[in-house]
Design an enzyme around this catalytic site. Structure first.
Site, mmCIF file in Angstrom:
data_model
loop_
_atom_site.group_PDB
_atom_site.id
_atom_site.type_symbol
_atom_site.label_atom_id
_atom_site.label_comp_id
_atom_site.label_asym_id
_atom_site.label_seq_id
_atom_site.Cartn_x
_atom_site.Cartn_y
_atom_site.Cartn_z
ATOM 1 N N ASP A 269 0.860 -1.177 0.000
ATOM 2 C CA ASP A 269 0.000 0.000 0.000
ATOM 3 C C ASP A 269 0.897 1.227 0.000
ATOM 4 O OD1 ASP A 269 -2.221 1.736 0.563
ATOM 5 O OD2 ASP A 269 -3.178 0.090 1.656
ATOM 6 N N ASP B 271 -3.126 4.745 -2.269
ATOM 7 C CA ASP B 271 -4.093 5.416 -1.409
ATOM 8 C C ASP B 271 -4.522 6.769 -1.979
ATOM 9 O OD1 ASP B 271 -5.287 5.207 1.341
ATOM 10 O OD2 ASP B 271 -4.222 7.115 1.621
ATOM 11 N N GLU C 243 -7.076 3.764 -5.287
ATOM 12 C CA GLU C 243 -8.299 3.928 -4.522
ATOM 13 C C GLU C 243 -9.068 5.062 -5.184
ATOM 14 O OE1 GLU C 243 -9.828 4.647 0.057
ATOM 15 O OE2 GLU C 243 -8.041 5.660 -0.647
ATOM 16 N N HIS D 201 -10.950 -2.278 4.930
ATOM 17 C CA HIS D 201 -10.668 -1.804 6.287
ATOM 18 C C HIS D 201 -11.331 -0.472 6.608
ATOM 19 C CE1 HIS D 201 -8.039 0.329 3.638
ATOM 20 N NE2 HIS D 201 -7.734 1.172 4.616
ATOM 21 N N ASP D 202 -11.966 0.172 5.630
ATOM 22 C CA ASP D 202 -12.620 1.464 5.863
ATOM 23 C C ASP D 202 -14.136 1.356 6.000
ATOM 24 O OD1 ASP D 202 -10.255 2.937 5.703
ATOM 25 O OD2 ASP D 202 -10.452 3.264 3.540
HETATM 26 O O1 ISL Z 1 -13.269 5.712 5.643
HETATM 27 C C1 ISL Z 1 -13.380 6.793 5.156
HETATM 28 C C2 ISL Z 1 -13.709 7.985 5.934
HETATM 29 O O2 ISL Z 1 -15.068 7.979 6.206
HETATM 30 C C3 ISL Z 1 -13.075 6.967 3.761
HETATM 31 O O3 ISL Z 1 -13.683 8.078 3.224
HETATM 32 C C4 ISL Z 1 -11.566 7.018 3.650
HETATM 33 O O4 ISL Z 1 -11.073 8.058 4.410
HETATM 34 C C5 ISL Z 1 -11.174 7.245 2.240
HETATM 35 O O5 ISL Z 1 -11.653 6.162 1.538
HETATM 36 C C6 ISL Z 1 -9.651 7.280 2.117
HETATM 37 O O6 ISL Z 1 -9.119 6.086 2.611
HETATM 38 C C7 ISL Z 1 -7.753 5.849 2.595
HETATM 39 O O7 ISL Z 1 -6.983 6.949 3.027
HETATM 40 C C8 ISL Z 1 -7.130 7.325 4.396
HETATM 41 C C9 ISL Z 1 -7.052 6.149 5.362
HETATM 42 O O8 ISL Z 1 -7.489 6.553 6.628
HETATM 43 C C10 ISL Z 1 -7.885 4.992 4.878
HETATM 44 O O9 ISL Z 1 -7.732 3.903 5.747
HETATM 45 C C11 ISL Z 1 -7.431 4.674 3.491
HETATM 46 O O10 ISL Z 1 -8.030 3.514 2.958
HETATM 47 C C12 ISL Z 1 -6.004 8.295 4.673
HETATM 48 O O11 ISL Z 1 -4.782 7.744 4.270
#
Ligand code: ISL
Ligand code: CA
Length: 546
Positions: free
Chosen positions: A98, A195, A250, A323-324
């Site tokens: 990642d 990301d 993403e 994971h989100d």
């Molecule tokens: O879970 C969310 C907030 O409500 C999503 O909107 C998330 O923040 C967004 O998908 C971005 O995610 C990625 O970047 C973030 C990290 O916290 C997440 O775990 C990651 O998947 C910042 O790096």
């Protein structure tokens, strides 16, 4: 359409912190993953994606990187990493990491330097201002502009204060990122999940967002900045094109209409991205923590829109949870009476749409959401900051609890459930996040002992998909688009044809689609009977035989 290994593969996402602890400190680690490689091989996946494993103070569990070339202390050493990579490759699987290029940790050397003075060589690695330039809200509460005493300036952070946004306008920063990618590719990794890639190019006209519509701000301001595609193309030409690797972005803030700008093969940018439309399907007027009901017809339409937009010109990833987000069976299925049936039904959806499927750890045993009793038991920086913000404003945050139980990210982050021993076989110590109490009934050991389990359903489908490229490359047509219970579609190419029926309800009903049944045979279902009626949450694949 070009055929490649990453289109034919299935990805399995590991959240290393919660997968397997090997040394009793309660935190999953690389040696733990090594212990479980045979399990993953047995399941039949092709690519492992590890959520961030680089050195990090863990404000956002590794999505805040303080050294892109070192392993997080809690996860192990570079020797452990090398052993893991070798173990994955020995088993004929691939490993992707990642990459978090939009922001670093404030503890990264670059930021430590940058804040020292205006003429520091690293100053321009970040975005600075004398005053907050915009009214933007951070993902994790509060303004995106934070004053730094030492720097005597404000810096931009779309996520937490400990995640300052990097300045991609600066060619030196871009060079650094390319070098980091080369470092890992030279080690032999097979690609990156990248990301929040749509955020790296900032709108330098700094427009304000609508304070009451965060989703729109993401779409129109944070994402798809003016130089984004220039940066992606440069990354591809300078780095990725020199290796046999894959990238998956993403795709936050990307919609069908601009999806090909990222993944059209002829543009030479990213290989794939995953979209978010079904994830936000239940966001209410107040956003994520204001959930509303959703309709199956809308859900189906957005998968159709994506498929039609991409067609055979590019490629996407199919993701139902990670994971989100909440656990897929809790969100789109039924996590009580029909947990097994609906988890299998969702597996069939995940593995038969056009795109590279991504299975999130624990979905293969039907893991479900957790409901902690109090907001204070949640660990996620998103929830912690939101609760703190409410308290600071003198408001009682407890009414948020049901929404956090339903929508929170910790739903997907409780430790993997390996067996029914006291800490579910995850650790011999105290887990960093409480286990989901469901582990006594939902665990890997049980799944492996039951030939009718969700695990074996995944395993069979994974094998079936491999043998039938039509399910990978074939065209997609939505059937019965208006049904609010049935998701039905056809996948076909010049040689073969499949019909897929997914019952998204606890009702039983006759299949409403006109089919010349005598020409089809049932090849896979999560029930034993073959009546032309669907049982609750039943799923079926039919293959055309004449
Ligand atoms: O879970 C969310 C907030 O409500 C999503 O909107 C998330 O923040 C967004 O998908 C971005 O995610 C990625 O970047 C973030 C990290 O916290 C997440 O775990 C990651 O998947 C910042 O790096
Ligand atoms: Ca550990």
């Amino acid at each position: 359409m070009t055929k490649t290994w990453w289109k034919e593969s299935v990805i399995y996402q590991i959240y290393p912190r919660s997968f397997q602890d090997s040394n009793g400190d309660g935190i999953g680690d690389l040696q733990g993953i090594i212990q479980r490689l045979d399990y993953l091989k047995l399941l039949g996946i092709d690519i492992l994606w590890l959520s961030p494993i680089f050195k990090s103070p863990n404000d956002d569990n590794g999505y805040d990187v303080s050294d892109y070339r070192a392993i997080m202390d809690e996860f192990g050493t570079m020797q452990d990493f090398d052993a893991l990579l070798a173990g994955v490759h020995e088993r004929g699987m691939k490993l992707i990491l990642d990459l978090v290029p939009n922001h670093s940790s404030d503890e990264h050397f670059w930021f430590q330097e940058a804040r020292k003075s205006k003429d520091n060589p690293y100053r321009d690695y970040y975005h600075w201002a004398d005053e907050p330039r915009t009214n933007w809200q951070s993902f994790f509460s509060g303004s995106t502009w934070e004053y730094d005493e030492q720097a005597e300036a404000y810096y931009l952070h779309l996520f937490s204060k400990k995640q300052p946004d990097l300045n991609w306008e600066n060619p030196k920063l871009r060079q650094e990122m390319h070098d980091i990618m080369r470092f890992w590719f030279d080690k032999g990794i097979d690609g990156f999940r990248i990301d929040v890639i749509p955020f790296i190019s900032k709108r330098l006209d700094w427009p304000d967002g609508d304070p009451n519509n965060f989703e729109q701000t993401i779409l129109e301001i944070y994402s798809n900045g003016p130089r984004l595609h220039e940066y992606l193309n440069e990354m591809y030409e300078e780095v990725c094109s020199k290796y046999d690797v894959m990238t998956v972005g993403e795709g936050i803030g990307v919609k069908p209409h601009n999806s090909l700008e990222y993944v059209d093969e002829s543009r030479r940018e990213l290989n794939m991205l995953y979209h978010f439309d079904h994830v936000t399907i239940n966001y209410g007027p107040g956003g994520k923590y204001d959930p509303v009901d959703w309709k199956l017809s809308t859900f189906k339409q957005l998968f159709l829109d994506w498929d039609q937009a991409i067609e055979d010109k590019g490629w996407i990833n199919i993701v139902l949870d990670n994971h989100d987000f909440p656990r897929m069976v809790s969100r789109y299925g039924d996590d009580s009476t029909y947990r097994k049936e609906s988890a299998k039904m969702l597996a069939m959806m995940l593995l038969t749409l056009r795109g590279t499927p991504c299975i999130y750890q624990g979905s293969e045993i039907g893991m479900i959401n957790v409901a902690f009793d109090s907001l204070d038991e949640y660990d996620d920086v998103e929830v912690v900051n939101m609760v703190r913000e409410w308290r600071e404003a003198g408001k009682d945050p407890s009414p948020l609890l049901p929404a956090v139980q339903q929508q929170g990210r910790d739903n997907a982050r409780t430790p993997m459930q390996w067996d029914d021993s006291p800490d579910a076989g995850f650790t011999s110590g105290t887990p960093w996040l409480k286990l989901n109490p469901s582990f006594s009934t939902i665990n890997v050991q049980k799944a492996l002992a039951d030939s009718n389990s969700i695990f074996y359903f995944y395993k069979d489908l994974l094998a079936y998909r491999k043998l039938n490229p039509t399910l990978i490359y074939g065209a997609f047509e939505l059937l019965a688009p208006d049904s609010e219970q049935l998701f039905a579609y056809r996948r076909w190419d010049a040689d073969h044809e499949f019909l897929i029926f997914l019952n998204f309800s606890s009702d039983s009903f006759a299949i409403e689609v006109e089919v010349e049944w005598e020409k089809y045979e049932l090849v896979k279902s999560n029930y034993a009977d073959s009546e032309k009626r669907l049982n609750p949450w039943e799923c079926r694949i039919y293959r055309r035989v004449s």
